[in-house]
Every structure is written in structure tokens, then in C-alpha cells.
Design a protein around this motif. Sequence first.
Motif, PDB file in Angstrom:
ATOM      1  N   ARG A 751       9.292   8.027  25.158  1.00 48.09           N
ATOM      2  CA  ARG A 751      11.007   7.459  25.710  1.00 48.09           C
ATOM      3  C   ARG A 751      11.054   6.021  24.847  1.00 48.09           C
ATOM      4  NH1 ARG A 751       9.194   5.378  31.813  1.00 48.09           N
ATOM      5  NH2 ARG A 751       9.840   7.656  33.319  1.00 48.09           N
ATOM      6  N   HIS A 752      10.275   6.258  23.820  1.00 47.54           N
ATOM      7  CA  HIS A 752      10.240   4.868  22.451  1.00 47.54           C
ATOM      8  C   HIS A 752      10.044   5.522  21.196  1.00 47.54           C
ATOM      9  CE1 HIS A 752       6.321   4.306  23.578  1.00 47.54           C
ATOM     10  NE2 HIS A 752       5.955   3.748  21.903  1.00 47.54           N
ATOM     11  N   GLU A 753       9.709   4.895  20.158  1.00 43.40           N
ATOM     12  CA  GLU A 753       9.357   5.337  18.835  1.00 43.40           C
ATOM     13  C   GLU A 753       8.583   4.202  17.801  1.00 43.40           C
ATOM     14  OE1 GLU A 753      12.437   5.401  16.087  1.00 43.40           O
ATOM     15  OE2 GLU A 753      13.473   6.810  18.050  1.00 43.40           O
ATOM     16  N   ARG A 754       7.317   4.365  17.436  1.00 43.44           N
ATOM     17  CA  ARG A 754       6.820   3.452  17.342  1.00 43.44           C
ATOM     18  C   ARG A 754       5.854   3.777  16.249  1.00 43.44           C
ATOM     19  NH1 ARG A 754       2.810   5.740  14.557  1.00 43.44           N
ATOM     20  NH2 ARG A 754       1.327   7.322  15.954  1.00 43.44           N
ATOM     21  N   THR A 755       5.734   2.383  14.674  1.00 41.30           N
ATOM     22  CA  THR A 755       5.313   2.512  13.546  1.00 41.30           C
ATOM     23  C   THR A 755       4.263   1.775  13.351  1.00 41.30           C
ATOM     24  OG1 THR A 755       7.922   2.725  12.863  1.00 41.30           O
ATOM     25  CG2 THR A 755       6.807   1.964  11.196  1.00 41.30           C
ATOM     26  N   TRP A 756       3.499   2.022  12.579  1.00 39.76           N
ATOM     27  CA  TRP A 756       2.143   0.915  12.160  1.00 39.76           C
ATOM     28  C   TRP A 756       2.864   1.535  10.541  1.00 39.76           C
ATOM     29  CZ3 TRP A 756      -0.940  -1.384  14.136  1.00 39.76           C
ATOM     30  CH2 TRP A 756      -1.409  -1.086  15.382  1.00 39.76           C
ATOM     31  N   ASP A 757       2.607  -0.150  10.325  1.00 35.44           N
ATOM     32  CA  ASP A 757       2.854  -0.643   9.058  1.00 35.44           C
ATOM     33  C   ASP A 757       1.887  -0.871   8.445  1.00 35.44           C
ATOM     34  OD1 ASP A 757       4.328  -2.145   6.299  1.00 35.44           O
ATOM     35  OD2 ASP A 757       6.434  -1.859   7.313  1.00 35.44           O
ATOM     36  N   LEU A 758       1.500  -0.547   6.921  1.00 39.57           N
ATOM     37  CA  LEU A 758       0.528  -1.913   6.069  1.00 39.57           C
ATOM     38  C   LEU A 758       0.995  -1.148   4.904  1.00 39.57           C
ATOM     39  CD1 LEU A 758      -2.544  -1.858   5.767  1.00 39.57           C
ATOM     40  CD2 LEU A 758      -2.816   0.500   4.643  1.00 39.57           C
ATOM     41  N   SER A 759       1.024  -2.592   4.541  1.00 41.28           N
ATOM     42  CA  SER A 759       1.787  -2.824   2.846  1.00 41.28           C
ATOM     43  C   SER A 759       0.674  -4.137   2.308  1.00 41.28           C
ATOM     44  CB  SER A 759       2.909  -4.265   3.245  1.00 41.28           C
ATOM     45  OG  SER A 759       3.956  -3.627   4.348  1.00 41.28           O
ATOM     46  N   ILE A 760       1.124  -3.963   1.010  1.00 40.87           N
ATOM     47  CA  ILE A 760      -0.158  -4.249  -0.414  1.00 40.87           C
ATOM     48  C   ILE A 760       0.107  -5.357  -0.840  1.00 40.87           C
ATOM     49  CG2 ILE A 760      -2.358  -4.477  -1.864  1.00 40.87           C
ATOM     50  CD1 ILE A 760      -2.992  -1.736  -0.366  1.00 40.87           C
ATOM     51  N   TYR A 761       0.424  -6.891  -0.413  1.00 42.43           N
ATOM     52  CA  TYR A 761       1.334  -7.355  -1.877  1.00 42.43           C
ATOM     53  C   TYR A 761       0.012  -8.145  -2.368  1.00 42.43           C
ATOM     54  CZ  TYR A 761       4.037 -11.980  -3.024  1.00 42.43           C
ATOM     55  OH  TYR A 761       5.087 -12.653  -3.873  1.00 42.43           O
ATOM     56  N   ASN A 762       1.072  -7.770  -3.579  1.00 42.55           N
ATOM     57  CA  ASN A 762       0.468  -7.681  -5.023  1.00 42.55           C
ATOM     58  C   ASN A 762      -0.935  -7.026  -4.856  1.00 42.55           C
ATOM     59  OD1 ASN A 762      -0.471  -9.543  -7.479  1.00 42.55           O
ATOM     60  ND2 ASN A 762      -0.934 -11.635  -6.522  1.00 42.55           N
ATOM     61  N   ALA A 763      -0.902  -5.871  -5.225  1.00 42.03           N
ATOM     62  CA  ALA A 763      -1.786  -5.090  -5.508  1.00 42.03           C
ATOM     63  C   ALA A 763      -2.865  -4.856  -6.122  1.00 42.03           C
ATOM     64  CB  ALA A 763      -1.118  -3.580  -5.667  1.00 42.03           C
ATOM     65  N   TYR A 764      -1.987  -5.432  -7.196  1.00 45.25           N
ATOM     66  CA  TYR A 764      -3.333  -6.001  -9.179  1.00 45.25           C
ATOM     67  C   TYR A 764      -3.735  -6.854  -8.812  1.00 45.25           C
ATOM     68  CZ  TYR A 764       1.180  -5.690 -11.786  1.00 45.25           C
ATOM     69  OH  TYR A 764       2.049  -5.965 -11.983  1.00 45.25           O
ATOM     70  N   SER A 765      -3.842  -7.568  -7.777  1.00 42.48           N
ATOM     71  CA  SER A 765      -4.405  -9.132  -7.356  1.00 42.48           C
ATOM     72  C   SER A 765      -3.813  -9.956  -9.109  1.00 42.48           C
ATOM     73  CB  SER A 765      -5.723  -8.936  -7.533  1.00 42.48           C
ATOM     74  OG  SER A 765      -5.732 -10.437  -7.200  1.00 42.48           O
ATOM     75  N   ARG A 766      -2.384 -10.212  -9.278  1.00 47.88           N
ATOM     76  CA  ARG A 766      -2.622 -10.808 -10.425  1.00 47.88           C
ATOM     77  C   ARG A 766      -1.898 -12.286 -10.622  1.00 47.88           C
ATOM     78  NH1 ARG A 766      -0.808 -11.258 -15.769  1.00 47.88           N
ATOM     79  NH2 ARG A 766       1.011 -13.618 -15.724  1.00 47.88           N
ATOM     80  N   LYS A 767      -3.164 -12.837 -10.774  1.00 49.66           N
ATOM     81  CA  LYS A 767      -2.596 -14.433 -11.149  1.00 49.66           C
ATOM     82  C   LYS A 767      -1.750 -15.238 -11.311  1.00 49.66           C
ATOM     83  CE  LYS A 767      -8.045 -14.627 -11.046  1.00 49.66           C
ATOM     84  NZ  LYS A 767      -8.185 -13.117 -10.983  1.00 49.66           N
ATOM     85  N   ASN A 768      -0.823 -14.879 -10.713  1.00 51.51           N
ATOM     86  CA  ASN A 768       0.738 -15.585 -11.106  1.00 51.51           C
ATOM     87  C   ASN A 768       0.519 -17.168 -11.102  1.00 51.51           C
ATOM     88  OD1 ASN A 768       2.158 -12.940 -11.827  1.00 51.51           O
ATOM     89  ND2 ASN A 768       1.965 -12.450  -9.749  1.00 51.51           N
ATOM     90  N   PRO A 769       1.099 -17.857 -11.543  1.00 52.87           N
ATOM     91  CA  PRO A 769       1.325 -19.464 -11.814  1.00 52.87           C
ATOM     92  C   PRO A 769       1.965 -19.676 -10.743  1.00 52.87           C
ATOM     93  CG  PRO A 769       2.747 -18.674 -13.897  1.00 52.87           C
ATOM     94  CD  PRO A 769       1.892 -17.461 -13.465  1.00 52.87           C
ATOM     95  N   PHE A 770       1.512 -20.484 -10.505  1.00 55.63           N
ATOM     96  CA  PHE A 770       2.094 -21.440  -9.127  1.00 55.63           C
ATOM     97  C   PHE A 770       3.445 -23.193  -9.174  1.00 55.63           C
ATOM     98  CE2 PHE A 770       2.616 -24.110  -4.898  1.00 55.63           C
ATOM     99  CZ  PHE A 770       4.016 -23.046  -5.212  1.00 55.63           C
TER     100      PHE A 770
END
Length: 816
Positions: A751-770
Amino acid sequence: MNLKSTFLLVGFLLLSSVLAFAQTTRTISGYVREKGSKELLIGVNVLLADGSAGTSTNTYGFYSLTLNYSDSITLIYSFVGYEKQIKTILLNKNYEIDLELESQNILNEVVVSAKAEESKVSESVQMSKIDVPISQIKKLPTLLGEKDVLRVLQLMPGVQKGSEGQSGIYVRGGGPDQNLIILDDAVVYNASHLFGFFSTFNGDALKSVELIKGGFPARYGGRLSSVIELNMKDGNKEKLSGEGGIGLISSRLVLEGPLRLNKNKPAKSSFIISGRRTYLDQVAKPIIAAQNKNSESKETAGYYFYDLNAKFNYEFSSKDKVYLSAYFGQDKFAINSKSEETEASNGINWGNATATLRWNHQFSPRLFANTSLIRSNYDFNITGSQNTLKTQTTEAYSYFLQYTSGIKDLGLKYDLDFFMNQFHTFKTGFQITSHTFTPSATVLQEATQNLNVNNVSKIKSIESGIYVEDTYVPNPKLKVNLGLRVSNFNTKSKHYIRPETRIAVAQKLSPTLAIKASFAQMNQYLHLLSNTGLGLPTDLWVPTTDSIAPQRSQQVAIGVAKDIARFPGISVTIEAYHKKMDQIINYKEGASFLGIGGQTNFTQENNWEDKVTSGSGVSNGIEFMIQKKTGRLSGWIGYTLSKTEWLFAELNFGRKFYPKYDRRHDASVVAIYELNPRITFSGTWVYGTGNALTIPLTQYTAYSSNINKNSANPDGLRGFDVNEYGQKNSFRAEPYNRLDLGIQFHKKLKRHERTWDLSIYNAYSRKNPFFYTIGSANETAFFGGFQGINTQDSKIVLKRYSLFPIIPSLTYSFKF
């Protein structure tokens, strides 16, 4: 022959010509909907099979095509992500053809059908336009589980990102205030949540997203840099359906369905409602409570945002439809502390509210009209107060701050589409908007008197515009869009009337190759004053006045559009542009809205107009993009080479300087791969030249007499640090780059569709200047490194602060 007779003769000849033409032509018109929901589709291509003529559906799914009388013609209806349809008809009369296109569902097919027909960039006269399918947006990696429309637009060439985590966009050298953001005809002034980290738009409730960054059609006005037009779904007319998701910091839900009294008859009405809310405030409560147990002072803090979208439509007849849509969004942040000696309270609130009532009326198969009544409201407010009791070592102290910015709009908009024939398509209309601005800033120290902070001065003005444009197709290889817009802005005692010329030309050199050029003049009557350049909600909106002229720009662009015949669905565009901006404003050196000791009244002497200065800017660039919208592998590669310079007589000693978001190189790679009906991989990689910043060249200590008798050393000297600066924005931050990865697991249940979404933001952990600060070498910067600046007495270092390391997130989404 007198003048009256002349007019009668000319009118007779024109009417005779129209009637004679009508006798030799036939018109095909109708609406295109999505099969299964009856959602009206925007931008569906309707073309003759031989490519000699064609059109596309407008914002309300309507199309009209007038052709010379013919024994038989073949029409192709095509749209990205949908199965095309072919109709062969005997063109001996006018036809009304309403049809439904069936969506291609990747969950049901291992390979996307090759029968899909792509819209070709070489066919359109419009240049500098980007359409992003909502289906692609939903498949890209996320930050903390939020599918962000504006963040996806930041990945396009010509669109620079702000700082790390910011959803503000900077198009072809323009600022965040120079983007016209429209949701169902209503202007959204601040499209951000969570201090700019997320946009206000719930992707599940949107039907289409379109970005125009140059060559603007005459129907758009009021901004210099871009138009971002978003349209909400109308609501499923077939059945009740919904979708939603549960993420790390927020959850969302969308419900839509038909409204009908008789279940045996097709629905004439439908609705959609969506909501989203964070629960950061609830997550933080136990953490704050644990900290209070071991502290003498007690603190409470909380932050959350929510947004609601709703839309209702009713079909009175095949020629009359009414839509009522609304958006409400709010961010609330508060932090309070209390101890035996001090009590402090601080809060930041901002939000948008829009409402649009629209009426579509089809006068004839060739004439379509829309009337919109629009309400928009933006409010921002900062409050802060602190009271300190008198002790043996300190005097009693009180502090109060209130900072507000708001815009209330009430507008009327009327648009006509006239599909004259296969050679001419006219659009004309007008818009009038009443603005009410409420900018205010109050800072009080040693406040002993009551101040009516709610008595904020209002600035009222009227903005209007009238336009006409014609898409002229003299032959199948040449398309021209000519437009003229006349805008007007009324201040207290002055009227600004500005004509704006728009021209766009597309010449096909082959069936898949076209060269394009455009010229556009734009005027902007609103200004965003900012000390930070971040596009944060703390910036203040102010209008054009008697002494502050409107911003204006001229932009010329030329480009090539190529559809790759050997690889259907792949297109390449290359564009070069030159953009000149005048009367852009900025604070004078050292100026700010916040004045110590009193209230800033923006309609009396010493108002904000005395604190700003105007200047000009020039931006040049070349943009490259290769894009594929459908298939198992889709995505795009974009690159921009650009340069932006500003010139203000009262800034940087009258020399040119780079604005903060001038970016020499900007690149992005976006890929989505459908491994099978159950697994989707996605990834984005971005690179950009560092921001232009102003930093101290050195720091030294200055001394002055200490007049504070309560100080531990009342008769001595007081030392304080002084920074010495060079030219404005002469320092370049380190380059920005980041990789995001995502994987989605789909499953279609009964009766429905389901989605599991795994995301990795900044995968190599770059230290970008803020941001950068200076300080002593023994201090440690958060996430960052530093470089040193040597002085005779000590070592001062420049420190880089970074915001986000690697951040994984998991989201559960469902659809029924």
C-alpha cells in the motif's frame, strides 16, 4: 480625409486581415495533465513531427497552437520524465485536445524507457535558464536529511554559494537581495531557516523549480540578478495520497486529494497541505538541564522552525479555474539566563507568510488570462535585555536592544497569453504592489525610562509595472523574444519611471545546434543593507527614497546550445556574459544601524540614508554546463570563470575592490545512478575560489587614561587592542571544496513505498573556512588551523574557523 475617418479605415483593414487569416488557419488547444493525479504540467512540449512549429504549456498547463489549414498533421507531446504521446489529426477544424502523460516510474522498470522525449535546449529562445526536475532534487545527498531546493541551485554554473551552510545564492555577481523568489506568484523575501542553513521550501510540496539568470522575459521585474520561480502542486484529483519523512532534526508530511460530493463523478476540486517542523528544542532540553545542575546560573535555550503550505483549487468549468494557495513559516530562537546578580533575555524571530488567490479564464482557444490577488508579509525581530544588580565592585547596569525589519505587500497581477498564430505568441499584463516597510533599531544603555519600542515608523510606497512581449518565429530556425517593461516606483514626493528593454534571439545552425544572445535592462526598487554580506535575516530591507535611487543593471549574454544526437538526453551549453550594475548601496565605513544611547527613527533626521553610500559594479564571466536529466545515470557538470568588481567613491579610498562573494573559479559535479529499482546512488562535488575578505594586517596595543573609579586600577592607563587594516577585501580565503555522498534504498510495499536515505555531508571532512579572526598563538581555533603574523612584542595569528566536519544523516521517507 479627417482623423476619425483615418482611424476607421485602419481599423477596418486590420479587422479584415485578421478575419482573412482566421479563415485559413486552425487552432489546437487544451490542457496537459499527469496521469493518475490530474496534476497540470508546466512546460510540456507540443511540437509538429517535422519540427516546423511548436509551443509549450504555460504555468497552468494550457497550450495553444495555430497552424495553416492542412489535410493531416502529427503532434508530439513530450515532457522530461514522462512517456511521450503522438496524435495524428485531420486539421480541418479547431480542436480542443486535453490529454494525460504517464510518469516513468523507476521502481517499476530496471531501465528507463527510451521512449521518453527530452526537451531540447537548442529549441528554446530563452537562454540562461535552468529547470531542475523535483525528482532529481529528492535523490541528491542531504545535509541533516533536508532536501533543499536552493542548495541544489547553488550547484549550477553562474550561481555562487555563500559561506559554509548558507542557503543564500549569488547570481552572476549580484547580492542575495537581487534574486526575485516567487512562490505561486507571491514574493518571498527571506527564503531561509536555521540562520540560513536551510531554505523555506518543502520539496515534497513543489511541482516545478525554474531559475533564470539572464535574458529575462519582460513579464519579470523588480530584481537585477535572477528569477527563481517555484510552483506548488495543485493536489491529486484522483485519490488521497501523501508522502513524508523523519530525519535527524526535522520531520515533514504532505497530504493531497480530491474534494467531491459525488464519488461517481470526476472531482472538480482538490487540495494539498504540507507541514515541516524541527525538534532541536526538544533534543536540547535534557542537555541544558544537565548543565544547569552544576552551574550557579540557570539557563534556558531553544530553537525551532516550522513551515506550512496549503493549496485549494476548484474548476468551475473547462474555461474557469480558481486557486487559493498559502505559505506560513517561522523561526524562533530564545536564550535566557538568571543568576543572583544578573538576569538576561534574548530572542530572534523571523518568518514569512504569503497568500495568493488566482483566477484562470480562457476567453478563446487562443486567449488565456490569469488574475492574481497577492499578499506577502515578512517580519524579523531581535530582542535583548540585561539587568545587573549593584554590588560592592560593580554599579547597577541595564541594557536593551530591539532590532526589526519587515515588509508587508498587497498586490494585484493580471497576465494575458495570446497565441496569435505559429509565428507570434504575445504576453502582456501589469502588476501593482503596495509596500509597507518597518525598519527599526534601538539600543539603550543605562535605560531608566520607558520606551515605546512598538511605535515603529512605517515607510509606504507603491511599485507597479506594465509589460508586453512577443515570441516571434519567422522560420523554424530563428526565434526572437522582444519585450518592453515600464516600471514605476512612488516615494513620498518622487516618481521613478523606468523603461526596460528585453531581447533574446536563438538561431539554429543545425537540428541540434543553436547560437543564442540576449540583452536585458532591470531596475530594483528595494535594497538590503548588510554589515556581514551573508544574506542573514539580520539584514534590513529598505526602499528606494527621494535621495536613494533605484538599483539598475544591464546584462548582455551570448552562448551556444547543443543537444548531443548520439547520446539522447545530453545537452551542452556555453555562455558568456557582461553585467553592469549601478546605484547599489552599502554602509559607509564604520556605519551601522545600531546607534548607542537611543532609538533610530528612519523617517527623521540622522536616518539610515545618511549612513549609506552608492556605487557601481561590473561582472564578467563564462559558464559551461553539460546536463542529463533522465536515464539510469543523470546529473550535470558545471564550471564558471568570473570576475566581479565594485567601485564606491566613499569606500576603499575610491578604488575598485572585490565584493565578498567574487569567485574566480566555481565548479560542480552532480551524479545520480539508478543501480536497480531498489538502490540509488548519488554524489556531488563542489570547488570554489575563496571569498574576498578584509582582515587586519597587524595588531598593536594603545593606551588611554582609565576614568572608571570602580576599576582595580582607577588612576592608571587602560590598554586596548587596535587592528590596522589594508585595502578592502584584499585577502583571499582558502579555496572551498566538498564531497557529498548518498545512497537510497527503495521498497514498494502493498500500500505504500518507503525509502531509507543515508547521506554523508563533507565525506572527506574538509575544513572549509567559515570566518577568520586574529588572536594570540596559544589559543586553539575550532576545527581550524592558522597562519602567523609576527610583531615585536608577541606572535599574533590569523585563525580559520570551520563549521561542518563530516556529517552523516539518516532519513526515513514514505509515500502512499
